[in-house]
Design a protein around this motif. Structure first.
Motif, PDB file in Angstrom:
ATOM      1  N   GLU A  95      49.589  34.192  51.124  1.00  0.00           N
ATOM      2  CA  GLU A  95      50.318  32.942  50.896  1.00  0.00           C
ATOM      3  C   GLU A  95      50.100  32.421  49.476  1.00  0.00           C
ATOM      4  OE1 GLU A  95      52.635  31.751  52.963  1.00  0.00           O
ATOM      5  OE2 GLU A  95      52.172  33.500  54.196  1.00  0.00           O
ATOM      6  N   PHE A  96      48.869  32.531  48.961  1.00  0.00           N
ATOM      7  CA  PHE A  96      48.610  32.100  47.591  1.00  0.00           C
ATOM      8  C   PHE A  96      49.380  32.968  46.600  1.00  0.00           C
ATOM      9  CE2 PHE A  96      44.291  30.310  48.989  1.00  0.00           C
ATOM     10  CZ  PHE A  96      44.810  29.034  49.124  1.00  0.00           C
ATOM     11  N   LYS A  97      49.473  34.256  46.896  1.00  0.00           N
ATOM     12  CA  LYS A  97      50.231  35.152  46.014  1.00  0.00           C
ATOM     13  C   LYS A  97      51.699  34.744  45.999  1.00  0.00           C
ATOM     14  CE  LYS A  97      51.164  39.993  45.091  1.00  0.00           C
ATOM     15  NZ  LYS A  97      51.021  41.376  45.521  1.00  0.00           N
ATOM     16  N   LYS A  98      52.263  34.429  47.173  1.00  0.00           N
ATOM     17  CA  LYS A  98      53.664  33.981  47.242  1.00  0.00           C
ATOM     18  C   LYS A  98      53.855  32.681  46.472  1.00  0.00           C
ATOM     19  CE  LYS A  98      54.491  35.775  51.881  1.00  0.00           C
ATOM     20  NZ  LYS A  98      54.748  35.360  53.271  1.00  0.00           N
ATOM     21  N   MET A  99      52.909  31.754  46.629  1.00  0.00           N
ATOM     22  CA  MET A  99      52.999  30.484  45.908  1.00  0.00           C
ATOM     23  C   MET A  99      53.026  30.728  44.403  1.00  0.00           C
ATOM     24  SD  MET A  99      50.390  28.010  48.009  1.00  0.00           S
ATOM     25  CE  MET A  99      50.453  26.741  46.773  1.00  0.00           C
ATOM     26  N   SER A 100      52.161  31.616  43.933  1.00  0.00           N
ATOM     27  CA  SER A 100      52.109  31.922  42.503  1.00  0.00           C
ATOM     28  C   SER A 100      53.424  32.532  42.036  1.00  0.00           C
ATOM     29  CB  SER A 100      50.945  32.860  42.213  1.00  0.00           C
ATOM     30  OG  SER A 100      50.918  33.202  40.852  1.00  0.00           O
ATOM     31  N   GLU A 101      53.944  33.469  42.800  1.00  0.00           N
ATOM     32  CA  GLU A 101      55.208  34.124  42.444  1.00  0.00           C
ATOM     33  C   GLU A 101      56.369  33.136  42.409  1.00  0.00           C
ATOM     34  OE1 GLU A 101      55.417  37.185  45.403  1.00  0.00           O
ATOM     35  OE2 GLU A 101      53.989  38.484  44.356  1.00  0.00           O
TER      36      GLU A 101
END
Length: 75
Positions: free
Chosen positions: A48-54
């Motif tokens: 989820e953090f990776k998606k937020m960053s993207e």
């Protein structure tokens, strides 16, 4: 009976229905004993953090230092 204590057996049906795996949270409340399955609170956070960053959604919602904050008093 388990030593000087008592144990509680739950049927497979109850375990499956309430998604109880190896551990439960035991809550003592107003003369009741409540068993809750322990969920993995941080499950999938990394994804989820990776998606937020993207998506650019990982920005601060407010300044981490306020304009009227006196940092000298902390030194």
């Amino acid at each position: 009976k388990i030593g000087n204590s008592k144990g509680l057996r739950l049927s497979k049906t109850i375990l499956e229905k309430y998604n109880i795996k190896d551990k439960v949270e035991l809550i003592l409340e107003k003369g009741q004993i409540i068993l809750k399955p322990i969920a993995l609170p941080r499950k999938n956070w990394e994804e989820e953090f990776k998606k937020m960053s993207e998506n650019g959604d990982d920005k601060l919602l407010m300044n981490d230092v306020f304009e009227d904050e006196n940092l000298e008093e902390w030194i």
